[in-house]
Design a protein around this motif. Structure first.
Motif, PDB file in Angstrom:
ATOM      1  N   ALA A  33     -52.073 -46.536  77.267  1.00 15.07           N
ATOM      2  CA  ALA A  33     -52.170 -45.294  76.985  1.00 15.07           C
ATOM      3  C   ALA A  33     -51.323 -44.362  77.751  1.00 15.07           C
ATOM      4  CB  ALA A  33     -53.726 -44.861  77.098  1.00 15.07           C
ATOM      5  N   GLY A  34     -50.404 -43.410  77.300  1.00 16.97           N
ATOM      6  CA  GLY A  34     -49.678 -42.868  78.333  1.00 16.97           C
ATOM      7  C   GLY A  34     -48.474 -42.107  77.342  1.00 16.97           C
ATOM      8  N   GLY A  35     -47.492 -41.641  78.130  1.00 17.61           N
ATOM      9  CA  GLY A  35     -46.474 -40.953  77.446  1.00 17.61           C
ATOM     10  C   GLY A  35     -45.668 -40.274  78.376  1.00 17.61           C
ATOM     11  N   PHE A  36     -44.795 -39.273  77.727  1.00 21.24           N
ATOM     12  CA  PHE A  36     -43.892 -38.387  78.563  1.00 21.24           C
ATOM     13  C   PHE A  36     -44.742 -37.286  79.290  1.00 21.24           C
ATOM     14  CE2 PHE A  36     -40.891 -40.617  75.882  1.00 21.24           C
ATOM     15  CZ  PHE A  36     -39.932 -40.903  76.888  1.00 21.24           C
ATOM     16  N   VAL A  37     -44.141 -37.007  80.631  1.00 27.98           N
ATOM     17  CA  VAL A  37     -44.923 -35.757  81.086  1.00 27.98           C
ATOM     18  C   VAL A  37     -43.899 -34.500  80.504  1.00 27.98           C
ATOM     19  CG1 VAL A  37     -44.902 -34.599  83.179  1.00 27.98           C
ATOM     20  CG2 VAL A  37     -45.117 -37.228  83.394  1.00 27.98           C
ATOM     21  N   ASP A  38     -44.825 -33.611  79.996  1.00 26.10           N
ATOM     22  CA  ASP A  38     -44.195 -32.113  79.418  1.00 26.10           C
ATOM     23  C   ASP A  38     -43.964 -31.336  80.509  1.00 26.10           C
ATOM     24  OD1 ASP A  38     -44.737 -32.836  76.652  1.00 26.10           O
ATOM     25  OD2 ASP A  38     -46.861 -31.702  76.823  1.00 26.10           O
ATOM     26  N   PRO A  39     -42.904 -30.525  80.215  1.00 28.13           N
ATOM     27  CA  PRO A  39     -42.414 -29.281  81.195  1.00 28.13           C
ATOM     28  C   PRO A  39     -43.441 -28.721  81.766  1.00 28.13           C
ATOM     29  CG  PRO A  39     -40.893 -29.321  79.210  1.00 28.13           C
ATOM     30  CD  PRO A  39     -42.263 -30.118  78.796  1.00 28.13           C
ATOM     31  N   GLY A  40     -43.443 -28.509  82.990  1.00 32.78           N
ATOM     32  CA  GLY A  40     -44.475 -27.750  83.705  1.00 32.78           C
ATOM     33  C   GLY A  40     -45.529 -28.314  84.064  1.00 32.78           C
ATOM     34  N   GLU A  41     -45.842 -29.875  83.615  1.00 35.03           N
ATOM     35  CA  GLU A  41     -46.921 -30.334  83.800  1.00 35.03           C
ATOM     36  C   GLU A  41     -46.907 -31.397  85.033  1.00 35.03           C
ATOM     37  OE1 GLU A  41     -49.546 -32.505  80.359  1.00 35.03           O
ATOM     38  OE2 GLU A  41     -47.605 -33.252  80.410  1.00 35.03           O
ATOM     39  N   ARG A  42     -47.935 -31.594  85.697  1.00 34.64           N
ATOM     40  CA  ARG A  42     -48.106 -32.649  86.721  1.00 34.64           C
ATOM     41  C   ARG A  42     -48.382 -33.916  86.122  1.00 34.64           C
ATOM     42  NH1 ARG A  42     -52.960 -32.192  89.926  1.00 34.64           N
ATOM     43  NH2 ARG A  42     -52.023 -33.412  91.374  1.00 34.64           N
ATOM     44  N   ALA A  43     -47.906 -34.980  86.822  1.00 32.14           N
ATOM     45  CA  ALA A  43     -47.959 -36.390  86.280  1.00 32.14           C
ATOM     46  C   ALA A  43     -49.563 -36.740  85.911  1.00 32.14           C
ATOM     47  CB  ALA A  43     -47.463 -37.514  87.018  1.00 32.14           C
ATOM     48  N   GLU A  44     -50.433 -36.348  86.891  1.00 33.21           N
ATOM     49  CA  GLU A  44     -51.650 -36.643  86.853  1.00 33.21           C
ATOM     50  C   GLU A  44     -52.429 -35.956  85.279  1.00 33.21           C
ATOM     51  OE1 GLU A  44     -50.189 -35.698  89.371  1.00 33.21           O
ATOM     52  OE2 GLU A  44     -50.873 -36.958  91.093  1.00 33.21           O
ATOM     53  N   GLU A  45     -52.022 -34.672  85.128  1.00 33.42           N
ATOM     54  CA  GLU A  45     -52.261 -33.892  83.927  1.00 33.42           C
ATOM     55  C   GLU A  45     -51.696 -34.562  82.705  1.00 33.42           C
ATOM     56  OE1 GLU A  45     -52.429 -29.425  85.907  1.00 33.42           O
ATOM     57  OE2 GLU A  45     -50.512 -30.349  84.754  1.00 33.42           O
ATOM     58  N   ALA A  46     -50.453 -35.207  82.875  1.00 37.98           N
ATOM     59  CA  ALA A  46     -49.942 -35.760  81.639  1.00 37.98           C
ATOM     60  C   ALA A  46     -50.909 -36.975  81.195  1.00 37.98           C
ATOM     61  CB  ALA A  46     -48.485 -36.247  81.904  1.00 37.98           C
ATOM     62  N   LEU A  47     -51.175 -37.807  82.258  1.00 34.90           N
ATOM     63  CA  LEU A  47     -52.059 -39.068  82.177  1.00 34.90           C
ATOM     64  C   LEU A  47     -53.223 -38.651  81.431  1.00 34.90           C
ATOM     65  CD1 LEU A  47     -51.840 -42.090  83.152  1.00 34.90           C
ATOM     66  CD2 LEU A  47     -53.668 -41.300  84.621  1.00 34.90           C
ATOM     67  N   ALA A  48     -54.105 -37.616  81.839  1.00 30.46           N
ATOM     68  CA  ALA A  48     -55.316 -37.211  81.151  1.00 30.46           C
ATOM     69  C   ALA A  48     -55.012 -36.847  79.808  1.00 30.46           C
ATOM     70  CB  ALA A  48     -56.033 -36.197  82.278  1.00 30.46           C
ATOM     71  N   ARG A  49     -54.182 -36.048  79.591  1.00 29.68           N
ATOM     72  CA  ARG A  49     -53.821 -35.618  78.142  1.00 29.68           C
ATOM     73  C   ARG A  49     -53.413 -36.713  77.422  1.00 29.68           C
ATOM     74  NH1 ARG A  49     -49.082 -35.050  76.254  1.00 29.68           N
ATOM     75  NH2 ARG A  49     -47.915 -34.694  78.137  1.00 29.68           N
ATOM     76  N   GLU A  50     -52.609 -37.752  77.694  1.00 26.36           N
ATOM     77  CA  GLU A  50     -52.263 -38.755  76.893  1.00 26.36           C
ATOM     78  C   GLU A  50     -53.360 -39.433  76.459  1.00 26.36           C
ATOM     79  OE1 GLU A  50     -49.736 -39.099  75.198  1.00 26.36           O
ATOM     80  OE2 GLU A  50     -47.878 -37.961  75.943  1.00 26.36           O
ATOM     81  N   VAL A  51     -54.296 -39.731  77.437  1.00 22.89           N
ATOM     82  CA  VAL A  51     -55.451 -40.743  77.355  1.00 22.89           C
ATOM     83  C   VAL A  51     -56.167 -39.960  76.249  1.00 22.89           C
ATOM     84  CG1 VAL A  51     -57.538 -41.685  78.371  1.00 22.89           C
ATOM     85  CG2 VAL A  51     -55.300 -41.822  79.628  1.00 22.89           C
ATOM     86  N   ARG A  52     -56.820 -38.754  76.439  1.00 23.43           N
ATOM     87  CA  ARG A  52     -57.303 -37.773  75.550  1.00 23.43           C
ATOM     88  C   ARG A  52     -56.750 -38.029  73.911  1.00 23.43           C
ATOM     89  NH1 ARG A  52     -56.926 -32.939  78.046  1.00 23.43           N
ATOM     90  NH2 ARG A  52     -58.304 -33.537  79.773  1.00 23.43           N
ATOM     91  N   GLU A  53     -55.315 -37.819  74.033  1.00 24.92           N
ATOM     92  CA  GLU A  53     -54.875 -37.828  72.682  1.00 24.92           C
ATOM     93  C   GLU A  53     -54.952 -38.967  72.098  1.00 24.92           C
ATOM     94  OE1 GLU A  53     -51.590 -34.024  73.895  1.00 24.92           O
ATOM     95  OE2 GLU A  53     -50.724 -36.123  73.369  1.00 24.92           O
ATOM     96  N   GLU A  54     -54.362 -40.130  72.672  1.00 26.78           N
ATOM     97  CA  GLU A  54     -54.363 -41.325  72.211  1.00 26.78           C
ATOM     98  C   GLU A  54     -55.519 -42.130  71.836  1.00 26.78           C
ATOM     99  OE1 GLU A  54     -49.715 -42.254  73.808  1.00 26.78           O
ATOM    100  OE2 GLU A  54     -51.334 -43.363  74.436  1.00 26.78           O
ATOM    101  N   VAL A  55     -56.492 -42.071  72.832  1.00 19.70           N
ATOM    102  CA  VAL A  55     -57.816 -42.917  72.641  1.00 19.70           C
ATOM    103  C   VAL A  55     -59.182 -41.882  72.508  1.00 19.70           C
ATOM    104  CG1 VAL A  55     -56.425 -44.943  73.555  1.00 19.70           C
ATOM    105  CG2 VAL A  55     -57.989 -43.659  75.089  1.00 19.70           C
ATOM    106  N   GLY A  56     -58.838 -40.687  72.883  1.00 24.02           N
ATOM    107  CA  GLY A  56     -60.054 -39.881  72.754  1.00 24.02           C
ATOM    108  C   GLY A  56     -61.118 -40.244  74.127  1.00 24.02           C
ATOM    109  N   GLY A  57     -60.376 -40.554  75.290  1.00 24.19           N
ATOM    110  CA  GLY A  57     -61.048 -40.621  76.516  1.00 24.19           C
ATOM    111  C   GLY A  57     -60.999 -39.659  77.538  1.00 24.19           C
ATOM    112  N   GLU A  58     -61.737 -39.332  78.360  1.00 25.44           N
ATOM    113  CA  GLU A  58     -61.622 -38.813  79.633  1.00 25.44           C
ATOM    114  C   GLU A  58     -61.427 -39.725  80.718  1.00 25.44           C
ATOM    115  OE1 GLU A  58     -61.006 -35.499  79.576  1.00 25.44           O
ATOM    116  OE2 GLU A  58     -61.225 -35.417  77.550  1.00 25.44           O
ATOM    117  N   VAL A  59     -60.615 -39.194  81.804  1.00 26.36           N
ATOM    118  CA  VAL A  59     -60.561 -40.008  82.929  1.00 26.36           C
ATOM    119  C   VAL A  59     -60.749 -39.436  84.305  1.00 26.36           C
ATOM    120  CG1 VAL A  59     -58.489 -41.640  81.953  1.00 26.36           C
ATOM    121  CG2 VAL A  59     -58.033 -39.605  83.205  1.00 26.36           C
TER     122      VAL A  59
END
Ligand SMILES: [Zn+2]
Length: 183
Positions: free
Chosen positions: A77-103
């Motif tokens: 699970a993962g993906g690209f970091v969006d403009p203005g986003e921290r890497a850690e936030e991107a990780l949490a967002r991608e996990v939420r979007e792709e597999v529906g989970g919270e980290v």
């Protein structure tokens, strides 16, 4: 290091200057476009991407990719970091979007370079790999069918790095198996 053995420098994805429209834009050092006609310069900067190592009961969560590139191969699970986003936030967002989970709070393990192709365009990326606790029970995960064909739990040592999508993920898995971080 610009390229690993298996990473061939790709040719330029652009033929015309996007500023003046003339042909013959130069592509320098795999990262800079220059137009001699109008002086336009554009840097094909390295994109930041993240991947999540999510473990449960000694097994790691993989996604079977539903989309090109590397459709049908296993990724994290993962993906690209969006403009203005921290890497850690991107990780949490991608996990939420792709597999529906919270980290939980992610821990950076390492990073490797990659080339990511999408249709006729390609990008240099630097892929950051984090380990994070999965706060959602595995049986409550709901993957996004547009991006994920299935969720696959595997013992890390049963995974052949060559079967994984992307050279950076293969390098990460070899790093993981040799680093003792799984003990
Ligand atoms: Zn130009």
């Amino acid at each position: 290091m610009l390229y690993t053995k298996e990473m061939t420098p790709p040719s330029s994805p652009f033929h015309y200057c996007p500023a003046c429209g003339l042909k013959g834009i130069e592509f320098l050092r795999q990262k800079e476009f220059r137009c001699a006609a109008c002086g336009f310069r554009y840097f094909h900067s390295v994109a930041t991407a993240v991947g999540a190592l999510l473990m449960h009961d000694g097994k790691a969560l993989f996604i079977e990719r539903a989309l090109e590139p590397s459709k049908g191969k296993l990724g994290l699970a993962g993906g690209f970091v969006d403009p203005g986003e921290r890497a850690e936030e991107a990780l949490a967002r991608e996990v939420r979007e792709e597999v529906g989970g919270e980290v939980g709070v992610p821990e950076l393990l390492t990073s490797f370079p990659n080339q990511y192709s999408f249709r006729t365009a390609w990008y240099h990326t630097c892929d950051f790999y984090f380990r994070a606790d999965l706060l959602t029970p595995p049986d409550r995960l709901i993957s996004d069918p547009k991006e994920v064909a299935s969720l696959v739990w595997l013992e890390p040592r049963d995974v052949n790095p060559d079967d994984l999508a992307f050279s950076s993920l293969q390098a990460f898995w070899r790093f993981l198996l040799s680093s003792g971080r799984l003990e």
